[in-house]
Design a protein around this motif. Structure first.
Motif, PDB file in Angstrom:
ATOM      1  N   GLU A  54       0.833  -1.211   0.000  1.00 14.11           N
ATOM      2  CA  GLU A  54       0.000   0.000   0.000  1.00 14.11           C
ATOM      3  C   GLU A  54       0.862   1.254   0.000  1.00 14.11           C
ATOM      4  O   GLU A  54       0.533   2.256  -0.642  1.00 14.11           O
ATOM      5  N   ASP A  55       1.971   1.211   0.713  1.00 19.82           N
ATOM      6  CA  ASP A  55       2.929   2.312   0.725  1.00 19.82           C
ATOM      7  C   ASP A  55       3.472   2.540  -0.685  1.00 19.82           C
ATOM      8  O   ASP A  55       3.547   3.673  -1.186  1.00 19.82           O
ATOM      9  N   PHE A  56       3.842   1.456  -1.346  1.00 19.00           N
ATOM     10  CA  PHE A  56       4.403   1.518  -2.704  1.00 19.00           C
ATOM     11  C   PHE A  56       3.421   2.182  -3.670  1.00 19.00           C
ATOM     12  O   PHE A  56       3.818   2.995  -4.518  1.00 19.00           O
ATOM     13  N   LYS A  57       2.150   1.849  -3.539  1.00 22.77           N
ATOM     14  CA  LYS A  57       1.133   2.404  -4.448  1.00 22.77           C
ATOM     15  C   LYS A  57       1.087   3.925  -4.385  1.00 22.77           C
ATOM     16  O   LYS A  57       0.830   4.592  -5.382  1.00 22.77           O
ATOM     17  N   THR A  58       1.366   4.488  -3.204  1.00 27.68           N
ATOM     18  CA  THR A  58       1.312   5.943  -3.058  1.00 27.68           C
ATOM     19  C   THR A  58       2.485   6.640  -3.731  1.00 27.68           C
ATOM     20  O   THR A  58       2.477   7.859  -3.889  1.00 27.68           O
ATOM     21  N   GLN A  59       3.510   5.876  -4.117  1.00 24.65           N
ATOM     22  CA  GLN A  59       4.713   6.477  -4.693  1.00 24.65           C
ATOM     23  C   GLN A  59       4.860   6.228  -6.199  1.00 24.65           C
ATOM     24  O   GLN A  59       5.840   6.642  -6.814  1.00 24.65           O
ATOM     25  N   ILE A  60       3.870   5.558  -6.793  1.00 23.61           N
ATOM     26  CA  ILE A  60       3.955   5.193  -8.207  1.00 23.61           C
ATOM     27  C   ILE A  60       4.132   6.416  -9.099  1.00 23.61           C
ATOM     28  O   ILE A  60       4.910   6.395 -10.065  1.00 23.61           O
ATOM     29  N   ASN A  61       3.440   7.511  -8.780  1.00 24.78           N
ATOM     30  CA  ASN A  61       3.538   8.712  -9.625  1.00 24.78           C
ATOM     31  C   ASN A  61       4.957   9.286  -9.662  1.00 24.78           C
ATOM     32  O   ASN A  61       5.335   9.945 -10.636  1.00 24.78           O
ATOM     33  N   PHE A  62       5.728   9.025  -8.616  1.00 26.33           N
ATOM     34  CA  PHE A  62       7.111   9.531  -8.603  1.00 26.33           C
ATOM     35  C   PHE A  62       7.981   8.844  -9.663  1.00 26.33           C
ATOM     36  O   PHE A  62       9.024   9.360 -10.045  1.00 26.33           O
ATOM     37  N   ALA A  63       7.542   7.678 -10.108  1.00 27.84           N
ATOM     38  CA  ALA A  63       8.353   6.915 -11.055  1.00 27.84           C
ATOM     39  C   ALA A  63       8.458   7.624 -12.410  1.00 27.84           C
ATOM     40  O   ALA A  63       9.450   7.445 -13.127  1.00 27.84           O
ATOM     41  N   GLN A  64       7.457   8.412 -12.777  1.00 27.93           N
ATOM     42  CA  GLN A  64       7.490   9.153 -14.044  1.00 27.93           C
ATOM     43  C   GLN A  64       7.828   8.230 -15.219  1.00 27.93           C
ATOM     44  O   GLN A  64       8.688   8.518 -16.036  1.00 27.93           O
ATOM     45  N   ASP A  65       7.124   7.083 -15.289  1.00 16.92           N
ATOM     46  CA  ASP A  65       7.274   6.113 -16.385  1.00 16.92           C
ATOM     47  C   ASP A  65       8.625   5.393 -16.393  1.00 16.92           C
ATOM     48  O   ASP A  65       8.973   4.745 -17.382  1.00 16.92           O
ATOM     49  N   ARG A  66       9.383   5.487 -15.306  1.00 21.71           N
ATOM     50  CA  ARG A  66      10.661   4.770 -15.243  1.00 21.71           C
ATOM     51  C   ARG A  66      10.461   3.366 -14.674  1.00 21.71           C
ATOM     52  O   ARG A  66       9.511   3.111 -13.935  1.00 21.71           O
ATOM     53  N   GLU A  67      11.387   2.462 -14.988  1.00 21.20           N
ATOM     54  CA  GLU A  67      11.375   1.145 -14.384  1.00 21.20           C
ATOM     55  C   GLU A  67      12.346   1.119 -13.214  1.00 21.20           C
ATOM     56  O   GLU A  67      13.259   1.948 -13.120  1.00 21.20           O
ATOM     57  N   ILE A  68      12.144   0.162 -12.325  1.00 21.19           N
ATOM     58  CA  ILE A  68      13.028  -0.021 -11.175  1.00 21.19           C
ATOM     59  C   ILE A  68      14.275  -0.777 -11.636  1.00 21.19           C
ATOM     60  O   ILE A  68      14.182  -1.869 -12.190  1.00 21.19           O
ATOM     61  N   THR A  69      15.448  -0.180 -11.412  1.00 25.22           N
ATOM     62  CA  THR A  69      16.694  -0.818 -11.859  1.00 25.22           C
ATOM     63  C   THR A  69      17.386  -1.614 -10.755  1.00 25.22           C
ATOM     64  O   THR A  69      18.200  -2.484 -11.045  1.00 25.22           O
ATOM     65  N   SER A  70      17.071  -1.307  -9.499  1.00 23.54           N
ATOM     66  CA  SER A  70      17.670  -2.062  -8.393  1.00 23.54           C
ATOM     67  C   SER A  70      16.770  -1.958  -7.168  1.00 23.54           C
ATOM     68  O   SER A  70      16.018  -0.993  -7.008  1.00 23.54           O
ATOM     69  N   VAL A  71      16.871  -2.966  -6.316  1.00 18.82           N
ATOM     70  CA  VAL A  71      16.122  -3.007  -5.053  1.00 18.82           C
ATOM     71  C   VAL A  71      17.108  -3.370  -3.952  1.00 18.82           C
ATOM     72  O   VAL A  71      17.940  -4.279  -4.124  1.00 18.82           O
ATOM     73  N   PHE A  72      17.022  -2.663  -2.829  1.00 16.25           N
ATOM     74  CA  PHE A  72      17.844  -3.018  -1.670  1.00 16.25           C
ATOM     75  C   PHE A  72      16.921  -3.194  -0.485  1.00 16.25           C
ATOM     76  O   PHE A  72      16.152  -2.286  -0.138  1.00 16.25           O
ATOM     77  N   ILE A  73      16.988  -4.382   0.139  1.00 15.11           N
ATOM     78  CA  ILE A  73      16.157  -4.681   1.306  1.00 15.11           C
ATOM     79  C   ILE A  73      17.062  -4.607   2.522  1.00 15.11           C
ATOM     80  O   ILE A  73      17.930  -5.462   2.737  1.00 15.11           O
ATOM     81  N   GLY A  74      16.891  -3.555   3.319  1.00 16.67           N
ATOM     82  CA  GLY A  74      17.762  -3.311   4.456  1.00 16.67           C
ATOM     83  C   GLY A  74      17.006  -3.348   5.771  1.00 16.67           C
ATOM     84  O   GLY A  74      15.791  -3.512   5.818  1.00 16.67           O
TER      85      GLY A  74
END
Length: 385
Positions: A54-74
Motif C-alpha cells: 500500500e505504501d508503494f502504491k502511493t509512490q507510483i507517480n514519482f516513477a514518471q514512467d521509469r522502471e526499477i533498476t535495483s532493489v535493496f532490502i535493508g
C-alpha cells in the motif's frame, strides 16, 4: 533552476525491514526488537508486507514512467522475513511498476538468523545478491558488539550462500573494534576473501549518539593502530584482487548497482518504517521519509509520508558532491546539471579553489578527486557548504 527531466535519472527502490532479534550496542539504524521472541510471527509478517504494498502504491507517480533498476532490502534484519513473503511482495510490486530485466535485488542477511530459510529459497524468490552482516570473524569481538552469531556461523553463511548459487555475495566488515589489533583486523579480511566474498564493505566503527556505546564508551584502538589497519588492510585487499571503488566499498565483481545509484545522485523510492527516499520532479529534487516506529507505520495503511521537502538550490551542490565524490572515479560532469538542474558554473568558485589546491582533478569530462583529494575528502566537501 532549469527544468529537470526525471525520466533521464535511474530509479531504485529501498525496502526497510525494521526488526532484529536483538539491538546491537553500536547500532543507530532504525531497528527494533522482534515482538515476543526470536522469530517474526506469520501474522505480523503478512500485515507488514501488505502495508509495504500500500505504501508503494502511493509512490507510483514519482516513477514518471521509469522502471526499477535495483532493489535493496535493508534493516533491521530482512532475513527474518520468509522467502515466501518476499516472493509474494515482489509479485505485488511488479503489478504496479516495471522492474528491469537485469534488476539487482539485494537482501541484507544476518548470519544469526539464516536458519529461518535456506538460501536457495531466497534465490528462487528473486533475490540475486546477498549482503551478509558479518562485522568480524572474531567471536570475542562479536560478543562485545552484541551480535547473536559466532565466527563459525559467519563462515557457514558465506559458504551456504555460494553453495546455493549466489554469485554475488557482499560481506560487511567493521574495523577499529574495541581493543582490536592490526593482526585481528587483517584476519577478518582474510577470512572474507578466503571464503569467497565477491564484494566487501569495510568501514571503521564509529560511535554514534543514541547508542549504548555512546553512553558507555568502549576502549578503541589508538590512532596509530587505526592508521596501520587502514593502510595494511587496503594493501591486502588490492593484492587479493579487489578494487576500491568507493570510500568503504571493495569489489572483485561488478559494483553494487543500488549503491552506485545513491552515489551518482539517482532517485529511489522508499517503503517501510523509517525509510528515506529521494525523487526528482520537473521543478526540483525532493526528499521524504516514512514514520520510524513499526507500530505507527502499521496503524494507518498506507502509512503517511512525512517531511516531504524540496531540497533548496543552495544545498544541492553539497548534496550532490557529498555522494559523487565518494566514488574513486567520480561521476560524469554532465550528471551535475542532469541531476540537480543547476549549471556546473554555479559551483565554479568552489571547484577552482579545489583545483588550485590539487584536491580535485581538472579532467573536464568528470568530477573526480585527485588521490590527495580522496584522502582528505571531508576537506573537499567543506568547500561546497
Amino acid at each position: 533552476m532549469s527544468d529537470l527531466v526525471p525520466q533521464s535519472i535511474p530509479l531504485s527502490l529501498y525496502i526497510h525491514m525494521p526488526w532484529c532479534v536483538r539491538k546491537c550496542p553500536y547500532c543507530d539504524f532504525n531497528s527494533h526488537t522482534v515482538p515476543g521472541g526470536q522469530q517474526l510471527s506469520l501474522e505480523l509478517e503478512k500485515e507488514y508486507l501488505h502495508a509495504l504494498v500500500e505504501d508503494f502504491k502511493t509512490q507510483i507517480n514519482f516513477a514518471q514512467d521509469r522502471e526499477i533498476t535495483s532493489v535493496f532490502i535493508g534493516g533491521g534484519t530482512p532475513s527474518l522475513i520468509s522467502a515466501e513473503g518476499y516472493q509474494w511482495l515482489f509479485a505485488q510490486l511488479k503489478q504496479h511498476l516495471n522492474f528491469s530485466n537485469n534488476c539487482e535485488i539485494t537482501l541484507e542477511a544476518n548470519p544469526g538468523t539464516l536458519e529461518h530459510e535456506p538460501f536457495e529459497a531466497y534465490l528462487k524468490a528473486g533475490i540475486n545478491r546477498l549482503s551478509i552482516g558479518v562485522q568480524t570473524f572474531n567471536t570475542a569481538h562479536l560478543t562485545k558488539l552484541g551480535r547473536i552469531h559466532s565466527a563459525d556461523n559467519a563462515v557457514n553463511a558465506i559458504q551456504q550462500a555460494k553453495k546455493a548459487g549466489f554469485k554475488r555475495v557482499n560481506v560487511d566488515l567493521m574495523h577499529g573494534l574495541p581493543e582490536q589489533t592490526l593482526e585481528q583486523a587483517l584476519y577478518d579480511l582474510k577470512m572474507a576473501v578466503d571464503h569467497g566474498a565477491t564484494h566487501i564493505s569495510w568501514y571503521q566503527l564509529t560511535i554514534e549518539p543514541n547508542t549504548v556505546f555512546f553512553r558507555t564508551q568502549p576502549i578503541l584502538p589508538s590512532e596509530n593502530i587505526l592508521s596501520d589497519i587502514q593502510e595494511e588492510g587496503e594493501k591486502y585487499l588490492i593484492e587479493s584482487g579487489f578494487t576500491n571503488y568507493e570510500v568503504s566499498a571493495w569489489r572483485k565483481e561488478k559494483p553494487s548497482l543500488h549503491n552506485l545509484n545513491y552515489w551518482q545522485f539517482g532517485d529511489y523510492l522508499a517503503i517501510g518504517a523509517g525509510a528515506h527516499g529521494k525523487v526528482t520532479q520537473e521543478d526540483g529534487v525532493y526528499r521524504f521519509q516514512k514514520t520510524r516506529l513499526p507500530k505507527d507505520y502499521l496503524e494507518k495503511t498506507p502509512a503517511p509520508m512525512i517531511n516531504f521537502e524540496k531540497v533548496v538550490s543552495d544545498d544541492l551542490p553539497f548534496e550532490f558532491m557529498m555522494n559523487a565524490l565518494r566514488l574513486k572515479e567520480g561521476v560524469p560532469a554532465d550528471y551535475y546539471k542532469q541531476r540537480t538542474g543547476l549549471e556546473l558554473t554555479t559551483a565554479n568558485d568552489s571547484l577552482q579553489q579545489l583545483y588550485n589546491q590539487g584536491l580535485l582533478s581538472k579532467e573536464s569530462e568528470r568530477i573526480v578527486c585527485t588521490d590527495r583529494g580522496y584522502r582528505f575528502l571531508n576537506a573537499v566537501l567543506e568547500e561546497f557548504l
